[in-house]
Design an enzyme around this catalytic site. Sequence first.
Site, PDB file in Angstrom:
ATOM      1  N   ASP A 191      -0.395  -0.578  -4.508  1.00  5.26           N
ATOM      2  CA  ASP A 191      -1.727  -0.164  -4.649  1.00  5.26           C
ATOM      3  C   ASP A 191      -1.821   1.185  -3.931  1.00  5.26           C
ATOM      4  OD1 ASP A 191      -4.625   0.313  -4.678  1.00  5.26           O
ATOM      5  OD2 ASP A 191      -4.862  -1.346  -3.428  1.00  5.26           O
ATOM      6  N   GLU A 193      -2.000  -0.429  -9.004  1.00  2.00           N
ATOM      7  CA  GLU A 193      -3.447  -0.423  -8.977  1.00  2.00           C
ATOM      8  C   GLU A 193      -3.989   0.772  -8.744  1.00  2.00           C
ATOM      9  OE1 GLU A 193      -6.137  -3.175  -6.494  1.00  2.00           O
ATOM     10  OE2 GLU A 193      -4.157  -4.308  -6.195  1.00  2.00           O
ATOM     11  N   ASP A 235      -9.011  -0.411 -10.692  1.00  2.00           N
ATOM     12  CA  ASP A 235      -9.689  -1.083  -9.554  1.00  2.00           C
ATOM     13  C   ASP A 235     -10.810  -0.137  -8.974  1.00  2.00           C
ATOM     14  OD1 ASP A 235     -10.488  -2.427  -7.169  1.00  2.00           O
ATOM     15  OD2 ASP A 235      -8.611  -1.980  -6.039  1.00  2.00           O
ATOM     16  N   LYS A 288     -13.964  -7.020  -8.181  1.00  2.00           N
ATOM     17  CA  LYS A 288     -14.389  -7.078  -6.726  1.00  2.00           C
ATOM     18  C   LYS A 288     -15.776  -7.269  -6.661  1.00  2.00           C
ATOM     19  CE  LYS A 288     -10.127  -4.848  -4.732  1.00  2.00           C
ATOM     20  NZ  LYS A 288      -9.941  -3.540  -3.788  1.00  2.00           N
ATOM     21  N   LYS A 291       0.740  -1.228   0.012  1.00  2.00           N
ATOM     22  CA  LYS A 291      -0.129  -0.182  -0.154  1.00  2.00           C
ATOM     23  C   LYS A 291       0.880   1.181  -0.151  1.00  2.00           C
ATOM     24  CE  LYS A 291      -4.029  -1.655   0.462  1.00  2.00           C
ATOM     25  NZ  LYS A 291      -5.295  -1.598  -0.783  1.00  2.00           N
TER      26      LYS A 291
END
Length: 363
Positions: free
Chosen positions: A190, A218, A243, A267, A162
């Site tokens: 991400d 992402e 995403d 997702k 992250k």
Amino acid sequence: MKITEIRLGMISVPLRVPFKTALRSVSSVEDVIVEIHIDTSAVGYGEAPPTGAITGDTTGGIIGALQDHIIKTLVGRDVDDFEDVMRALNKCIVKNTSAKAAADMALWDLYGQLYHVPVYKLLGGSRNKIVTDITISVNDPEEMARDAINAIERGYDCLKIKVGVSPELDVARLMAVRKAIGDKACIRIDANTAWTPKQAVKLLNQMQEKGLDIEFVEQPVKAHDFEGLKYVTERSYVPVMADESVFSPEDAVKIMQMGAADLVNIKLMKCGGLYNALKIASAAEVYGVECMVGCMLEAKVSVNAAVHLACAKQVITKIDLDGPVLCSEDPVQGGAVFNEKEITVSSEPGLGIQGIEGIRYLD
């Protein structure tokens, strides 16, 4: 095969360590559970996490959508009329994708049970095992390096890092992690919508120029900024995955038509469940775009449904389903087996969930 009752409840599952991204910090999973009962006594299970910062769905909103719209739409319908039931579910309320996803997976669970087939085989049955990455929360570079080493020691060979909190530190964060693990694992990152397009290109190209060998990034820019996403994709040395920009099959198709991203993340909580996820996967097959199946911070019920999708389709080449291993306990009986990075799908009918401990029912 008629739906006779739908019960709602809550589960609470503590995390091993706090989960930190550019958008939020969380210490436990607090999710809504859906049980769909039919007249044969079979039960289908679903789950929805409140992830307001991403989906806009809060606990109250999820419960309200279920009680006021979805339950009223589904009770009395025949699960065997599956297409009609799914169309009714998707049309009964706009947005509210997490609530829809919870009901959707419970319906797939029942449909598989009725015909004595695991859901992943209903959807395509490509494989029965997958390998996931594990998420490293955003922290100081030294702490992220320690977390990365711990993940390697647990057997992971792909880390999702992250970034996006204090972008000026992001390159330093990645350098600390890469130095700590060497070439023992791939690194994907991400940004959770944290950067501007120009900022993203600058940071990503710096990372590659410093030899950090980033597999992909992402969602580097804001969810609605498809042009910005395309700007980064065309100029970045790092492949780009959409995403937060993908909330529907229509979003996915637009991104693929524009060439706005190199990959797409599916997702269930963003697209509304397996029914719409299959449409995204089919579009990806047509456009030749590889997909990842990811999850929010979720317990095993909903991640288990995503495992069935990931095991069904060859176009899904990346796996980010580490939600259950981030939890310190598992209240779910049955379903997929999560052995650190290796996930084995259940061969039981439906989604294979046998029960859930500690549900606090709302009725």
